[in-house]
Design an enzyme around this catalytic site. Structure first.
Site, PDB file in Angstrom:
ATOM      1  N   LYS A  29       0.815  -1.217   0.000  1.00  0.00           N
ATOM      2  CA  LYS A  29       0.000   0.000   0.000  1.00  0.00           C
ATOM      3  C   LYS A  29       0.849   1.269   0.000  1.00  0.00           C
ATOM      4  O   LYS A  29       0.471   2.255  -0.635  1.00  0.00           O
ATOM      5  CB  LYS A  29      -0.955   0.002   1.188  1.00  0.00           C
ATOM      6  CG  LYS A  29      -0.290   0.116   2.549  1.00  0.00           C
ATOM      7  CD  LYS A  29      -1.311   0.108   3.667  1.00  0.00           C
ATOM      8  CE  LYS A  29      -0.648   0.166   5.032  1.00  0.00           C
ATOM      9  NZ  LYS A  29       0.049   1.432   5.293  1.00  0.00           N
ATOM     10  N   THR A  30       1.989   1.251   0.708  1.00  0.00           N
ATOM     11  CA  THR A  30       2.821   2.469   0.751  1.00  0.00           C
ATOM     12  C   THR A  30       3.351   2.793  -0.633  1.00  0.00           C
ATOM     13  O   THR A  30       3.406   3.960  -1.034  1.00  0.00           O
ATOM     14  CB  THR A  30       3.982   2.292   1.747  1.00  0.00           C
ATOM     15  OG1 THR A  30       3.456   1.945   3.030  1.00  0.00           O
ATOM     16  CG2 THR A  30       4.790   3.578   1.870  1.00  0.00           C
ATOM     17  N   ASP A 213      -3.603   7.441   4.863  1.00  0.00           N
ATOM     18  CA  ASP A 213      -3.133   6.076   5.107  1.00  0.00           C
ATOM     19  C   ASP A 213      -3.777   5.537   6.384  1.00  0.00           C
ATOM     20  O   ASP A 213      -4.131   6.301   7.281  1.00  0.00           O
ATOM     21  CB  ASP A 213      -1.610   6.085   5.237  1.00  0.00           C
ATOM     22  CG  ASP A 213      -1.020   4.690   5.196  1.00  0.00           C
ATOM     23  OD1 ASP A 213      -1.730   3.744   4.798  1.00  0.00           O
ATOM     24  OD2 ASP A 213       0.168   4.538   5.555  1.00  0.00           O
ATOM     25  N   GLU A 214      -3.920   4.215   6.480  1.00  0.00           N
ATOM     26  CA  GLU A 214      -4.492   3.550   7.665  1.00  0.00           C
ATOM     27  C   GLU A 214      -5.844   4.162   8.039  1.00  0.00           C
ATOM     28  O   GLU A 214      -6.106   4.483   9.202  1.00  0.00           O
ATOM     29  CB  GLU A 214      -3.515   3.655   8.856  1.00  0.00           C
ATOM     30  CG  GLU A 214      -2.122   3.136   8.596  1.00  0.00           C
ATOM     31  CD  GLU A 214      -2.037   1.614   8.529  1.00  0.00           C
ATOM     32  OE1 GLU A 214      -3.099   0.959   8.464  1.00  0.00           O
ATOM     33  OE2 GLU A 214      -0.913   1.083   8.530  1.00  0.00           O
ATOM     34  N   GLN A 244      -7.469  -5.116   9.744  1.00  0.00           N
ATOM     35  CA  GLN A 244      -6.372  -4.746  10.642  1.00  0.00           C
ATOM     36  C   GLN A 244      -6.760  -3.579  11.550  1.00  0.00           C
ATOM     37  O   GLN A 244      -5.902  -2.851  12.043  1.00  0.00           O
ATOM     38  CB  GLN A 244      -5.120  -4.391   9.836  1.00  0.00           C
ATOM     39  CG  GLN A 244      -4.547  -5.571   9.062  1.00  0.00           C
ATOM     40  CD  GLN A 244      -3.204  -5.263   8.457  1.00  0.00           C
ATOM     41  OE1 GLN A 244      -2.180  -5.202   9.136  1.00  0.00           O
ATOM     42  NE2 GLN A 244      -3.174  -5.063   7.150  1.00  0.00           N
ATOM     43  N   ARG A 592       2.238 -11.325  10.259  1.00  0.00           N
ATOM     44  CA  ARG A 592       3.609 -10.802  10.414  1.00  0.00           C
ATOM     45  C   ARG A 592       4.630 -11.842   9.942  1.00  0.00           C
ATOM     46  O   ARG A 592       5.787 -11.507   9.696  1.00  0.00           O
ATOM     47  CB  ARG A 592       3.939 -10.469  11.880  1.00  0.00           C
ATOM     48  CG  ARG A 592       3.068  -9.432  12.577  1.00  0.00           C
ATOM     49  CD  ARG A 592       2.862  -8.175  11.800  1.00  0.00           C
ATOM     50  NE  ARG A 592       1.619  -8.233  11.056  1.00  0.00           N
ATOM     51  CZ  ARG A 592       1.296  -7.421  10.053  1.00  0.00           C
ATOM     52  NH1 ARG A 592       2.137  -6.502   9.658  1.00  0.00           N
ATOM     53  NH2 ARG A 592       0.144  -7.531   9.427  1.00  0.00           N
TER      54      ARG A 592
END
Length: 659
Positions: A29-30, A213-214, A244, A592
């Site tokens: 996504k970044t 973002d987020e 998330q 993770r």
């Protein structure tokens, strides 16, 4: 856009209306945000100065700036805004301070400053939990975008009514000090923008395109700020992952992702489902787990990675046995594969679970880094020193004055400071200048006036020292001249405690080394923006951390301990029947892992001297059995594994003894 997959490319190219990018864990996504910024600039749709990208931490903002700098050469990115919600709110208030009833140079109170004011407004002798509850209720009201009057109108119980009245008095106190707190950095811009159409239009012209973002972590006030700035056209890209969303306990509202579709019917949705991090076996387990939650827009993560080994599920006697097994397995894998310690991470639901792990790691001499302790910059003596430095550099910093004048304690109480603030306000000067005024001091009680006069003398002397000393030398001199070191010595019960706190100040001085003459004010400002994650990162060490703290990170080998009902999911969630967020938390932990994953649970635990039986987490039964390797399910494989580890253990003991 070379190397982008089709959904990533679609997210970058869509610029004409509102866009929600549902970005699964590890889906890049970044990179999408960085490429979209580059596309908006290079296509001529918006100049960099009219683009704002909003993140949730200073660390994320800095990393995004670094990636944009590599992607966009020259001065094309000049004027681009990449910052946190709070930094954007601060910028807004610095420009529109008069509309907010603030004077230029207003102070921003941190959590300690705010707590001190609320404590002073509570009845004398109030217990710490009363203070915490009051702070939480006020913060919750502000995060919902409520003014004191609105909080009073919305109060539905005597407790909420008391908190709303306290909020009203607290806000009046902030106004007296020409200050805002962190929650106000969002609430006040929202209040002003929603009430003033001309102001809204002006800021929409200033910020032509918004990237957030987020987005699943936004609270109600942050969402309203997004709407006020984006307007009816909705020229924005929101990137988030409903799976998330794990921060409801601090005000995040995952429903905001659904609300976007209601507020913007033309909302385009792009799903990023290709994962670039995990093995497919890990992803299949994560998909199966999270499928038990309701989804408006379901996603299925997939990967080009191989399946990898099955997920190990361990049943242990108790948490000590669990810690020994984890430490032993890490030691074995590190030796077998020559893997660096930094490839390993142990995750848990609460920080208290780390204690047996630390003991087990020390016994095997495995270096580890425990995240979530008291951040260096949050230590009392460090924050006190920074306040002194800010005041030395900037006499207009009322928040720094308020902290420094009480570090160490003088005969200057909250009532005196409130009176001094009124006098300063009436004279249109900062509090530190008012404290230098003979006329102002005459209007205070003699003992308080004498104490303030002595404090002013120390500040004046240190300000002179700052002209000739390096910042690092100034920190060392400040500890003595301010009386801080003497106060710390008086507080400490033993020499070891005093030396630990003194070493913190010496470490802070070391942070200022090589400051290139930028002055204590500039360096203090830089340090104030740092967090524990920004400084002192773990090197080649095993990471021990909570699942809340692991979001955004990835490791080759991941161990999740404490998979029991009552721990994960938490007992409070079980009592309330609210398992969705606990399930999302485990989902974050599972995703993770890049290669291998272990899940462990204990049969029993000691509570207040009694043994109690534990049940394995119900979430383990929601994972696909084909992806798991449970203890005892394959006796032959277990025997081989046990022999391998025993041999490695004997070799390690032999090497230790020979050493």
């Amino acid at each position: 856009m070379h190397g982008l997959n089709p959904p990533q490319r679609a997210a970058v190219m869509h610029c004409e209306g509102p866009l929600l990018v549902l970005a699964g864990a590890g889906s890049g996504k970044t990179r999408v945000i960085v490429e979209k910024i580059a596309h908006l600039i290079s296509s001529g749709r918006f100049p960099a100065r009219r683009i704002a990208a909003i993140t949730f931490t200073n660390k994320s903002a800095r990393e995004m700036k670094e990636r944009v700098a590599k992607r966009i050469r020259g001065d094309a990115a000049e004027g681009l805004t990449i910052c946190t919600f709070h930094a954007l709110g601060l910028r807004f208030l610095q420009i529109e301070h008069a509309r907010a009833g603030l004077r230029r140079g207003f102070s921003v109170f941190d959590s300690d400053d705010s707590a001190a004011q609320i404590k002073d407004l509570l009845p004398p002798g109030s217990k710490p939990d009363v203070l915490d509850n009051a702070r939480n209720l006020i913060s919750r009201a502000k995060n919902a975008g409520l003014s004191p009057a609105e909080a009073l109108a919305a109060a539905g119980s005597p407790r909420e009514m008391e908190a709303a009245l306290l909020y009203e008095r607290y806000q009046a106190r902030l106004s007296t000090f020409n200050a805002v707190d962190f929650d106000d950095l969002i609430r006040l811009p929202v209040q002003l923008l929603e009430a003033d159409e001309e102001l809204r239009l002006g800021w929409r012209e200033r910020i032509g395109y918004l990237l957030v973002d987020e987005c699943q972590d936004t609270n109600d006030a942050q969402y309203r700020l997004l709407k006020a700035l984006a307007g009816e056209k909705g020229l924005f890209t929101c990137v988030g992952d409903d799976d998330q969303s794990i921060y409801a306990w601090r005000g995040a509202n995952p429903e905001n992702l659904l609300q976007l579709g209601r507020d913007y019917p033309a909302l385009e949705i792009v799903k990023l489902e290709q994962n670039y991090r995990c093995s497919n076996r890990v992803l299949r387990a994560a998909n199966a787990l999270i499928a038990h939650n309701f989804h408006e827009h379901p996603k299925t993560l997939w990967s080009d990675q191989p399946d990898g080994e099955r997920i190990r599920v361990w049943e242990c006697r108790d948490n000590a046995h669990e810690a020994e097994k984890v430490a032993s397995e890490i030691h074995f894998i590190a030796q077998k594969h020559a893997a660096p310690w930094s490839d390993f991470c142990i995750l848990f639901r609460g920080n208290h679970q780390s204690r047996p792990l630390e003991k087990a790691m020390q016994l095997l001499r495995i270096p580890y880094h425990l995240s979530g302790g008291t951040a260096f910059l949050e230590r009392q003596e460090v924050k006190d020193t920074l306040a002194w430095l800010r005041l030395i550099a900037n006499p207009d910093d009322d928040a720094a004055f308020l902290r420094a004048v009480q570090a160490p304690k003088r005969e200057v109480g909250a009532t005196t400071l409130a009176r001094l603030a009124e006098l300063a306000h009436g004279a249109h000067m900062p509090m530190s200048r008012a404290a230098e005024s003979v006329g102002a001091l005459k209007q205070l009680a003699p003992r308080a006036a004498n104490a303030l006069d002595g404090f002013v003398g120390v500040v004046r002397a240190l300000r002179a020292d700052a002209q000739r000393l390096s910042p690092a030398e100034l920190v060392r001199v400040l500890g003595e001249k301010s009386g801080m070191l003497a106060s710390i010595r008086a507080q400490c019960k033993d020499e070891a405690s005093f030396q630990r706190r003194r070493e913190n100040l010496e470490e802070l001085a070391g942070w200022f080394e090589g400051g290139k003459g930028s002055g204590p004010g500039e360096l203090a400002a830089q340090l104030a923006l740092l967090s524990h994650a920004d400084k002192g990162e773990a090197g080649n060490q095993v990471r021990l951390m909570s699942m809340h703290g692991a979001k955004g990170l990835e490791f080759r080998y991941v161990f999740i301990i404490g998979c029991e009902d009552g721990t994960l999911p938490h007992e409070m969630a079980l009592e309330e029947g609210s398992l969705d967020e606990e399930r999302r938390l485990l989902y974050v932990g599972i995703t993770r892992a890049k290669e291998q994953l272990w899940l462990s649970h204990s049969r029993e635990a000691s509570r207040w001297g009694d043994k109690m039986r534990l049940k394995p987490s119900r979430f383990l039964d929601e994972l696909p059995p084909a992806e798991l390797q449970r203890d005892g399910a394959d006796p032959a494989a277990d025997a081989v594994r046990k022999q391998e580890r025993a041999s490695a253990g004997f070799a390690a003991i032999k090497a230790l003894l020979e050493g």
